[in-house]
Design a protein around this motif. Structure first.
Motif, PDB file in Angstrom:
ATOM      1  N   UNK A 260      -0.736  -4.378   6.461  1.00  0.00           N
ATOM      2  CA  UNK A 260      -2.110  -4.356   6.942  1.00  0.00           C
ATOM      3  C   UNK A 260      -3.096  -3.980   5.846  1.00  0.00           C
ATOM      4  N   UNK A 261      -2.675  -4.089   4.583  1.00  0.00           N
ATOM      5  CA  UNK A 261      -3.564  -3.762   3.467  1.00  0.00           C
ATOM      6  C   UNK A 261      -4.558  -4.893   3.236  1.00  0.00           C
ATOM      7  N   UNK A 262      -5.744  -4.523   2.804  1.00  0.00           N
ATOM      8  CA  UNK A 262      -6.781  -5.496   2.503  1.00  0.00           C
ATOM      9  C   UNK A 262      -6.640  -5.950   1.045  1.00  0.00           C
ATOM     10  N   UNK A 263      -5.734  -6.901   0.850  1.00  0.00           N
ATOM     11  CA  UNK A 263      -5.435  -7.435  -0.480  1.00  0.00           C
ATOM     12  C   UNK A 263      -5.305  -8.953  -0.385  1.00  0.00           C
ATOM     13  N   UNK A 264      -5.299  -9.658  -1.524  1.00  0.00           N
ATOM     14  CA  UNK A 264      -5.002 -11.086  -1.468  1.00  0.00           C
ATOM     15  C   UNK A 264      -3.576 -11.287  -0.930  1.00  0.00           C
ATOM     16  N   UNK A 265      -3.314 -12.439  -0.384  1.00  0.00           N
ATOM     17  CA  UNK A 265      -1.980 -12.744   0.173  1.00  0.00           C
ATOM     18  C   UNK A 265      -1.566 -11.714   1.213  1.00  0.00           C
TER      19      UNK A 265
ATOM     20  N   UNK B 123      15.967  12.011   1.193  1.00  0.00           N
ATOM     21  CA  UNK B 123      15.757  10.575   1.025  1.00  0.00           C
ATOM     22  C   UNK B 123      14.339  10.338   0.527  1.00  0.00           C
ATOM     23  N   UNK B 124      14.202   9.471  -0.475  1.00  0.00           N
ATOM     24  CA  UNK B 124      12.871   9.052  -0.911  1.00  0.00           C
ATOM     25  C   UNK B 124      12.692   7.588  -0.562  1.00  0.00           C
ATOM     26  N   UNK B 125      11.457   7.259  -0.218  1.00  0.00           N
ATOM     27  CA  UNK B 125      11.116   5.883   0.101  1.00  0.00           C
ATOM     28  C   UNK B 125      10.047   5.377  -0.858  1.00  0.00           C
ATOM     29  N   UNK B 126      10.105   4.082  -1.095  1.00  0.00           N
ATOM     30  CA  UNK B 126       9.104   3.363  -1.867  1.00  0.00           C
ATOM     31  C   UNK B 126       8.685   2.178  -1.012  1.00  0.00           C
ATOM     32  N   UNK B 127       7.392   1.917  -0.929  1.00  0.00           N
ATOM     33  CA  UNK B 127       6.890   0.778  -0.160  1.00  0.00           C
ATOM     34  C   UNK B 127       6.359  -0.246  -1.156  1.00  0.00           C
ATOM     35  N   UNK B 128       6.984  -1.417  -1.206  1.00  0.00           N
ATOM     36  CA  UNK B 128       6.632  -2.462  -2.173  1.00  0.00           C
ATOM     37  C   UNK B 128       6.342  -3.772  -1.460  1.00  0.00           C
ATOM     38  N   UNK B 129       5.216  -4.386  -1.787  1.00  0.00           N
ATOM     39  CA  UNK B 129       4.952  -5.720  -1.274  1.00  0.00           C
ATOM     40  C   UNK B 129       6.009  -6.669  -1.810  1.00  0.00           C
ATOM     41  N   UNK B 130       6.409  -7.632  -0.996  1.00  0.00           N
ATOM     42  CA  UNK B 130       7.531  -8.489  -1.378  1.00  0.00           C
ATOM     43  C   UNK B 130       7.260  -9.311  -2.630  1.00  0.00           C
ATOM     44  N   UNK B 131       6.009  -9.529  -3.003  1.00  0.00           N
ATOM     45  CA  UNK B 131       5.708 -10.273  -4.230  1.00  0.00           C
ATOM     46  C   UNK B 131       5.622  -9.377  -5.462  1.00  0.00           C
TER      47      UNK B 131
ATOM     48  N   UNK C 287      -2.220  -5.763  -5.577  1.00  0.00           N
ATOM     49  CA  UNK C 287      -1.339  -4.903  -4.786  1.00  0.00           C
ATOM     50  C   UNK C 287      -2.010  -3.645  -4.238  1.00  0.00           C
ATOM     51  N   UNK C 288      -3.142  -3.259  -4.784  1.00  0.00           N
ATOM     52  CA  UNK C 288      -3.772  -1.985  -4.431  1.00  0.00           C
ATOM     53  C   UNK C 288      -5.114  -2.220  -3.740  1.00  0.00           C
ATOM     54  N   UNK C 289      -5.217  -1.881  -2.458  1.00  0.00           N
ATOM     55  CA  UNK C 289      -6.455  -2.159  -1.729  1.00  0.00           C
ATOM     56  C   UNK C 289      -7.642  -1.292  -2.148  1.00  0.00           C
ATOM     57  N   UNK C 290      -7.420  -0.195  -2.819  1.00  0.00           N
ATOM     58  CA  UNK C 290      -8.488   0.724  -3.179  1.00  0.00           C
ATOM     59  C   UNK C 290      -9.317   0.270  -4.373  1.00  0.00           C
ATOM     60  N   UNK C 291      -8.897  -0.780  -5.079  1.00  0.00           N
ATOM     61  CA  UNK C 291      -9.622  -1.192  -6.286  1.00  0.00           C
ATOM     62  C   UNK C 291     -11.054  -1.630  -5.989  1.00  0.00           C
ATOM     63  N   UNK C 292     -11.311  -2.122  -4.788  1.00  0.00           N
ATOM     64  CA  UNK C 292     -12.677  -2.550  -4.430  1.00  0.00           C
ATOM     65  C   UNK C 292     -13.643  -1.379  -4.326  1.00  0.00           C
ATOM     66  N   UNK C 293     -13.138  -0.190  -4.041  1.00  0.00           N
ATOM     67  CA  UNK C 293     -14.012   0.972  -3.888  1.00  0.00           C
ATOM     68  C   UNK C 293     -14.039   1.853  -5.142  1.00  0.00           C
ATOM     69  N   UNK C 294     -13.172   1.582  -6.087  1.00  0.00           N
ATOM     70  CA  UNK C 294     -13.137   2.374  -7.310  1.00  0.00           C
ATOM     71  C   UNK C 294     -13.823   1.567  -8.421  1.00  0.00           C
ATOM     72  N   UNK C 295     -15.152   1.521  -8.349  1.00  0.00           N
ATOM     73  CA  UNK C 295     -15.927   0.703  -9.289  1.00  0.00           C
ATOM     74  C   UNK C 295     -16.928   1.512 -10.104  1.00  0.00           C
ATOM     75  N   UNK C 296     -17.063   2.794  -9.787  1.00  0.00           N
ATOM     76  CA  UNK C 296     -17.988   3.670 -10.497  1.00  0.00           C
ATOM     77  C   UNK C 296     -17.448   5.097 -10.423  1.00  0.00           C
ATOM     78  N   UNK C 297     -18.190   6.031 -11.017  1.00  0.00           N
ATOM     79  CA  UNK C 297     -17.712   7.420 -11.037  1.00  0.00           C
ATOM     80  C   UNK C 297     -17.592   7.994  -9.631  1.00  0.00           C
ATOM     81  N   UNK C 298     -18.498   7.641  -8.746  1.00  0.00           N
ATOM     82  CA  UNK C 298     -18.396   8.141  -7.368  1.00  0.00           C
ATOM     83  C   UNK C 298     -17.120   7.633  -6.718  1.00  0.00           C
TER      84      UNK C 298
END
Length: 173
Positions: free
Chosen positions: A156-161, A126-134, A36-47
């Motif tokens: 338009x997120x770079x994720x599976x499915x 009003x608060x909004x939440x954005x959730x992928x349908x799965x 669900x989170x496209x940022x996991x590919x770039x969060x792989x080290x301390x940098x």
């Protein structure tokens, strides 16, 4: 800044101090988060962890606030007030939790504190939440808080499915 949510849950303003714990938590939950989170590919080290924090803390969106979530004293995820639109009076909230702490209704407890704060201390109505349908778990969380599906938009997120839609859920305060 620290905000006590309950005896076992607290929020701390997200800072570079959290980078090591953030990286360790993402590493233990990477398989689940990457769905669900496209940022996991770039969060792989301390940098990458520092960059993740900088992107949230240095954002120029009005009203933006980001927090480290602690559950039973352990770093367990991130909660964000992504922005507050002063014209529309809408705010988007976002979050993620480590696999290990899911199922304890942590986010619902956070929302029980954050939603009254937004209502009484800001112009948000009003608060909004954005959730992928799965993402059934997140949908249950926001519906339990009272949010209703308003519409689906393209994803338009770079994720599976990638073909799944993004649901916009709204809650009037």
């Amino acid at each position: 800044m620290e905000l006590e949510i309950s005896e076992s849950i607290s929020l701390q303003a997200l800072t570079q101090f959290h980078a090591k714990e953030l990286l360790e938590t993402v590493n233990t939950s990477r398989d689940d988060l990457s769905v669900y989170m496209p940022w996991t590919d770039t969060l792989t080290d301390m940098a990458g962890a520092r960059s993740y924090i900088n992107a949230r803390k240095k954002g120029k969106l009005y009203g933006s606030q980001w927090f480290a979530i602690y559950y039973d004293g352990a770093f367990s995820g991130v909660f964000g007030i992504k922005y507050i639109d002063p014209v529309t009076k809408v705010s988007e909230l976002g979050y993620w939790l480590s696999t290990a702490v899911r199922g304890h209704r942590i986010i619902n407890q956070v929302l029980n504190v954050i939603l009254p704060y937004l209502s009484s201390s800001t112009t948000v109505d009003t608060v909004e939440f954005h959730c992928l349908e799965s993402n059934e778990a997140s949908i249950r969380v926001v519906e339990r808080a009272g949010a209703k599906l308003v519409k689906y938009v393209g994803n338009n997120m770079d994720i599976p499915n990638k073909d799944q839609r993004l649901g916009i859920y709204a809650l009037k305060l």
